[in-house]
Scaffold this motif. Structure first.
Motif, short mmCIF file in Angstrom:
data_model
loop_
_atom_site.label_atom_id
_atom_site.label_comp_id
_atom_site.label_asym_id
_atom_site.label_seq_id
_atom_site.Cartn_x
_atom_site.Cartn_y
_atom_site.Cartn_z
N LEU A 1 12.52 -54.73 30.09
CA LEU A 1 11.14 -54.88 30.53
C LEU A 1 10.37 -53.56 30.41
N LEU A 2 11.05 -52.46 30.77
CA LEU A 2 10.37 -51.17 30.75
C LEU A 2 10.15 -50.68 29.32
N LEU B 1 9.61 -52.60 26.70
CA LEU B 1 8.65 -53.46 25.98
C LEU B 1 7.35 -52.76 25.58
N PRO B 2 6.69 -52.04 26.50
CA PRO B 2 5.41 -51.46 26.12
C PRO B 2 5.48 -50.47 24.95
N ILE B 3 6.66 -49.85 24.71
CA ILE B 3 6.70 -48.99 23.51
C ILE B 3 7.35 -49.69 22.34
N ALA B 4 8.07 -50.79 22.58
CA ALA B 4 8.70 -51.50 21.46
C ALA B 4 7.70 -52.43 20.78
N LEU B 5 6.82 -53.03 21.58
CA LEU B 5 5.81 -53.90 20.98
C LEU B 5 4.68 -53.04 20.41
N PRO B 6 4.05 -53.50 19.34
CA PRO B 6 2.92 -52.74 18.80
C PRO B 6 1.87 -52.51 19.88
N ILE C 1 -1.15 -52.57 19.92
CA ILE C 1 -2.30 -53.49 19.95
C ILE C 1 -2.01 -54.71 20.83
N VAL C 2 -0.74 -55.10 20.88
CA VAL C 2 -0.36 -56.25 21.71
C VAL C 2 -0.61 -55.92 23.18
N SER C 3 -0.07 -54.76 23.60
CA SER C 3 -0.29 -54.35 25.00
C SER C 3 -1.77 -54.20 25.27
N ILE D 1 -4.52 -55.46 23.83
CA ILE D 1 -5.35 -56.66 23.93
C ILE D 1 -4.94 -57.51 25.11
N ALA D 2 -3.65 -57.50 25.45
CA ALA D 2 -3.19 -58.26 26.60
C ALA D 2 -3.83 -57.72 27.87
N THR E 1 1.80 -48.05 31.91
CA THR E 1 2.80 -49.03 31.44
C THR E 1 3.76 -48.41 30.43
N TYR F 1 4.83 -53.73 39.33
CA TYR F 1 3.86 -53.20 38.38
C TYR F 1 4.08 -53.80 36.99
N MET F 2 5.34 -53.72 36.52
CA MET F 2 5.61 -54.18 35.17
C MET F 2 5.48 -55.69 35.05
N TYR G 1 1.95 -55.87 33.48
CA TYR G 1 2.24 -55.91 32.04
C TYR G 1 2.62 -57.31 31.56
N SER H 1 -0.15 -59.74 31.97
CA SER H 1 -1.17 -59.64 30.92
C SER H 1 -0.70 -60.32 29.64
N LEU H 2 0.56 -60.07 29.28
CA LEU H 2 1.09 -60.69 28.06
C LEU H 2 1.04 -62.21 28.19
N LEU I 1 -2.36 -63.47 27.76
CA LEU I 1 -2.70 -63.42 26.34
C LEU I 1 -2.18 -64.68 25.66
N SER J 1 7.79 -52.76 13.14
CA SER J 1 6.94 -53.22 14.23
C SER J 1 5.64 -52.41 14.31
N GLY K 1 1.56 -53.75 13.67
CA GLY K 1 0.51 -53.82 14.67
C GLY K 1 -0.56 -52.76 14.56
N THR L 1 -2.17 -62.02 17.48
CA THR L 1 -1.20 -61.05 18.02
C THR L 1 0.18 -61.65 18.13
#
Lengths: 345, 268, 301
Positions: free
Chosen positions: B104-105, B107-112, B114-116, B118-119, B142, C27-28, C32, C35-36, C39, C238, C242, C278
């Motif tokens: 979970l932690l 994810l924010p750097i593994a996903l592009p 732009i995904v984070s 726009i989400a 995040t 928080y996550m 996070y 939000s996903l 989306l 990846s 993006g 996305t």
């Protein structure tokens, strides 16, 4: 030392410790006397370390109670127990000097500076590390670190000192030296020492009493000689030294009862000539299958009535030449009937 | 192992790659001295140092810089707290799902980005949260948490549990143990993680474009120059400044983790 | 007082765990993942063509829009770029990774690793910007190309429609160079880590058995470095998928996924479509991660 009838130093009352499904400690009852040098012996995973950790307070029993000098400490944190520990990896604080490490217990209790310095000096004296106070743990040898760990644990004047495989990381020579030293220190400070080990020789040399652990239970508690001479269970007979276990028909023929008994290899005599036997002697005929000459003594593997029996004889008169020729020879084994130990059902 | 000498072509290729990674940044530095305002002519048509003074005098740049520093500071502090707590929890106990925490932690750097980005924007829009300083910080935190988490957890794993037990055994309660034993042992990891998080936040642009609204962080300012160049020479000065300000903490963080793993080897 | 509080916590380890976990997890999860999730929900809404308002009704029609020829082309273009960037990064990463893993002295190794990790962590935007200067028509690269009389060659290369353009700064080729430059460190580190694990004795054993250097490389080193390459490719692939900054800064008017999302969301205000777009990289990355895990790449991360 102190009165054995006084309150026990440590008492376990039906203590359990489960890790999920695993019963690490299973309904253990145990009493350790004040001033004793007590060993918890057993293979890894036998529950001895978990018991030690529960005395220290690093682990809490799933069920049952633990008493320290009559006080129920089952739910007390480590810092509210008058118990200190010497860790297997010493657990010295790498960012502090030797002096600060030893003074730690006093520092957190806000003992004044002058007294701290004085008591650290005393401790350094006790463990023969005078002049090492300003060094860092990383600059010490294994043996020196061990002494620092000991000094650090003793400075609080605990009622009980716990030692977790204290000599495991040292080489043989240093280990033997530390065995003697630990014993001497225990006699000087006069408090209860409880140590965990998987080394039966260490347990026998150092302790007043031994508890042999297996599968989370205590198999036997007794003095080193009791444990060695009169093993109560098959496990103890096998784990502490080597034993010949004889049961069934053969046992019945030799002792009149088919209850299994154990006999230590060194208690058996190997005779090539028929000797007159007394009433107290048990004899058994066999053939030498294998011989290993080991300098100080010789080990024989003898087959008798389809049972393999190990015998150890000191090389008092024999030489290596005599020994080698023994293979295949017919022999008569004999031992004193008091030397057998009946194994409980 | 090091007695062998590397074949010459390999050495050349290796150091060539290293140059490829670093020369472009030096070129920006070179261009801070160009007198040419409208093109990127090479060789430089002259030499001037006036752009440093011009950049210094720009109020909009100072505002952006202040904003970026504030965001990076708050994001780093939040990441230090959240990341350390998560690392301590994972280290302390073998609870169900600890693998999922790491995942979970990360994810924010593994996903592009732009995904984070726009989400977060969609969520903020959905709940009518007005864009502000705090929305930028929320976005940055995040992806900063994982940096601290990784650094601190790695340090925890090299710290034997018996040290904490020893402290409590000697009479220290949990708070004293934290202060006298845990904190000194993870201090450099906190510092390294914190500096990386700071650098990461300071030049983040992708997530920021979605969470900033009308606010202009320094990277957003550069980004606007990237698509519509108006102040080329000033941009060069700002870019150089950003390189230096992110270079220093990362360099120190790397040195810190390298040297602390050296000394820890001795203690074993 | 503190002792009492400490003891209270000692007797309730689960409470302590909860207290530790709650802030980061809340928080996550809330901010996070929440939000996903929003989306994802939004990608099932659609936008009313007349009013331009988002209609909050479950529909798949937004996803249908992704498969219009124009959008399909965007996906293909982006994936192709990501693919070539990944392959090229893998090849270029090898010499430096191998040198660090097998030849550099411990001292030099520390410095080389710092030299690779600094561009990995820092100044993404500024590093993109630097190529704006380098690739400019009047810039430093053109200068050297002209100096060596290679401008004809460059013109010839740029004349190909798929990779060329009016100048390097406005061409897919230029964009490709920038992508490789930016993501290369993400490949070097895992490859170096993987190579580090190749025992020297194995390399020596191979050459003892009569393998020529190239054979050793192909049969021993390459297979063992492969998990590292896969691990690195997770990032290069990846991140390229993006990214919208690089296509905006360098390159021509043909859109990439990131750019499309950016403009749908921004100028067009079509959040459902942006959200649905996305999901493209997200799904591709999840599949990629699953394959990578089967190939054992996570050990090299």
């Amino acid at each position: 030392m102190t009165n054995h009838l006084s309150t026990p130093a440590v008492q376990f009352n039906k203590v359990n410790r489960y890790f999920g499904e695993v019963k690490a400690v299973d309904e253990v009852d145990l009493e350790i006397r004040d001033g004793e040098f007590f060993a918890m012996l057993g293979p890894s995973g036998s529950g001895k370390t978990t018991c030690l950790r529960m005395i220290a307070g690093f682990d809490r029993p799933t069920g049952g109670s633990i008493y320290l000098y009559g006080q129920d400490v089952s739910n007390l944190p480590p810092y509210e127990r008058s118990v200190n520990t010497v860790f297997q990896d010493y657990a010295l604080f790498p960012h502090m000097t030797v002096g600060d490490n030893i003074a730690y217990g006093l520092m957190v209790k806000k003992v004044p500076k002058e007294e701290r310095v004085r008591r650290v000096d005393e401790m350094l004296d006790l463990v023969q590390l005078k002049g090492f106070a300003s060094r860092k743990p990383s600059q010490l040898s294994g043996g020196q670190r061990q002494r620092v760990a000991l000094a650090r644990a003793l400075i609080n004047h605990p009622k009980v000192l716990l030692l977790d495989e204290p000599l495991g990381a040292l080489d043989l020579k240093l280990r033997q030296q530390m065995q003697v030293e630990l014993k001497a220190i225990q006699q000087r400070v006069g408090i209860t020492f409880i140590f965990v080990t998987h080394d039966q020789e260490e347990a026998i040399t150092m302790s007043d009493r031994i508890a042999v652990f297996n599968h989370g239970k205590i198999e036997q508690i007794g003095s080193p000689s009791e444990i060695y001479e009169k093993p109560a269970t098959t496990f103890v007979a096998g784990f502490v030294g080597t034993s010949n276990l004889i049961g069934g028909e053969l046992a019945k023929r030799l002792t009149g009862s088919d209850q299994t008994f154990s006999i230590r290899p060194e208690k058996i005599h190997v005779n090539t000539t028929e000797k007159t036997t007394t009433m107290d002697t048990i004899t058994l005929d066999g053939v030498v299958r294998d011989v290993v000459y080991l300098g100080l003594y010789t080990r024989y593997l003898i087959e008798a009535d389809g049972v393999d029996i190990v015998v150890v004889e000191q090389n008092l008169k024999t030489t290596s030449m005599d020994v080698v020729s023994a293979k295949g020879q017919k022999v008569r084994l004999s031992w004193h009937k008091d030397h057998i130990s009946r194994i409980g059902a | 192992m090091h007695s062998k000498k590397a074949p010459l072509p390999l050495t050349i290729a290796a150091f060539g790659t290293l140059l490829f990674l670093h020369v472009p940044m030096l070129i920006i530095f070179l261009y801070t001295f160009t007198p040419d305002e409208t093109t990127y002519t090479f060789p430089l048509p002259g030499f001037t140092t006036k752009w440093f003074a011009v950049a210094w005098g720009r109020a909009d740049l100072w505002r952006s810089l202040t904003l970026s520093l504030q965001v990076a500071t708050i994001a780093t502090i939040s990441a230090l707290i959240l990341g350390t707590l998560a690392a301590a929890a994972v280290y302390r106990s073998n609870f169900f799902g600890r693998e999922s925490i790491s995942f979970l932690l990360v994810l924010p750097i593994a996903l592009p980005g732009i995904v984070s980005g726009i989400a977060l924007r969609t969520a903020m829009g959905g709940f009518d949260i007005p864009f502000s300083f705090w929305t930028i910080v929320i976005g940055h935190a995040t992806f900063c948490v994982v940096v601290v988490y990784n650094n601190v957890l790695a340090r925890f794993r090299r710290t034997s549990t018996s040290m904490i037990e020893a402290s409590m055994d000697l009479g220290a309660n949990s708070f004293q143990t934290f202060r006298y034993v845990v904190l000194p042992n993870i201090a450099t990891a906190l510092l390294a993680g914190g500096m990386l998080a700071f650098a990461l936040s300071f030049d983040e642009v992708i997530v920021t474009t979605f969470t900033a609204g009308q606010q202009t962080t320094l990277p957003i300012w550069i980004f606007s120059q990237l698509t519509r160049p108006r102040d080329r020479p000033v941009t060069n000065v700002v870019a150089t400044f950003v390189i230096i300000i992110t270079f220093i903490p990362i360099f120190l963080a790397q040195r810190l983790s390298a040297s602390s793993s050296d000394t820890e080897g001795e203690n074993k | 007082m503190l002792n009492k509080l400490s003891t209270y916590f000692y007797q309730r380890p689960r409470l302590v765990l909860l207290l530790f976990l709650a802030p980061p997890l809340l928080y996550m999860l809330v901010v996070y993942l929440g939000s996903l999730f929003l989306l994802l929900i939004n990608s099932f809404y659609y936008i009313d063509d007349f009013s331009g308002l988002i209609i909050r009704e479950f529909t798949l029609r937004t996803y249908a829009q992704i498969f219009t020829p124009a959008n399909r082309e965007i996906f293909t273009r982006t994936a192709t770029m990501a693919f070539f960037v990944t392959i090229t990064s893998a090849i270029i990463s090898f010499p430096l990774a191998y040198y660090i893993a097998k030849y550099a002295s411990p001292r030099l190794k520390t410095w080389l690793l710092i030299g690779v990790t600094i561009p990995l962590w820092s100044s993404y935007l500024v590093r993109v910007y630097s190529w704006k200067l380098i690739l400019a028509q009047e810039g430093i690269l053109s200068y050297f190309i002209n100096l060596f009389g290679l401008s004809g060659v460059l013109q010839w290369i740029l004349s190909f429609e798929s990779i060329g353009g009016s100048s390097l700064a406005l061409s897919p080729l230029g964009m490709f160079i920038v992508f490789v430059y930016i993501w290369l460190p993400y490949m070097i580190i895992p490859v170096q880590t993987a190579l580090e694990r190749v025992p020297n004795s194995l390399v020596e054993a191979a050459s003892d058995l009569g393998a020529k250097p190239l054979q050793t490389f192909r049969t021993v080193i390459l297979p063992m470095a492969f998990p590292g390459v896969i691990a690195g490719s997770i990032f290069t692939f990846s991140l390229t998928l993006g990214d919208f900054i690089i296509p905006l800064a360098v390159g021509n008017s043909k859109f990439f996924i990131g750019q499309a999302v950016y403009s749908y969301q921004g100028t067009a205000g079509n959040i459902p479509l942006a959200a649905a777009m996305t999901m493209g990289p997200v799904v591709i990355m999840i599949i990629y991660l699953l394959i990578a895990r089967r190939l054992g790449a996570f050990d090299a991360l």
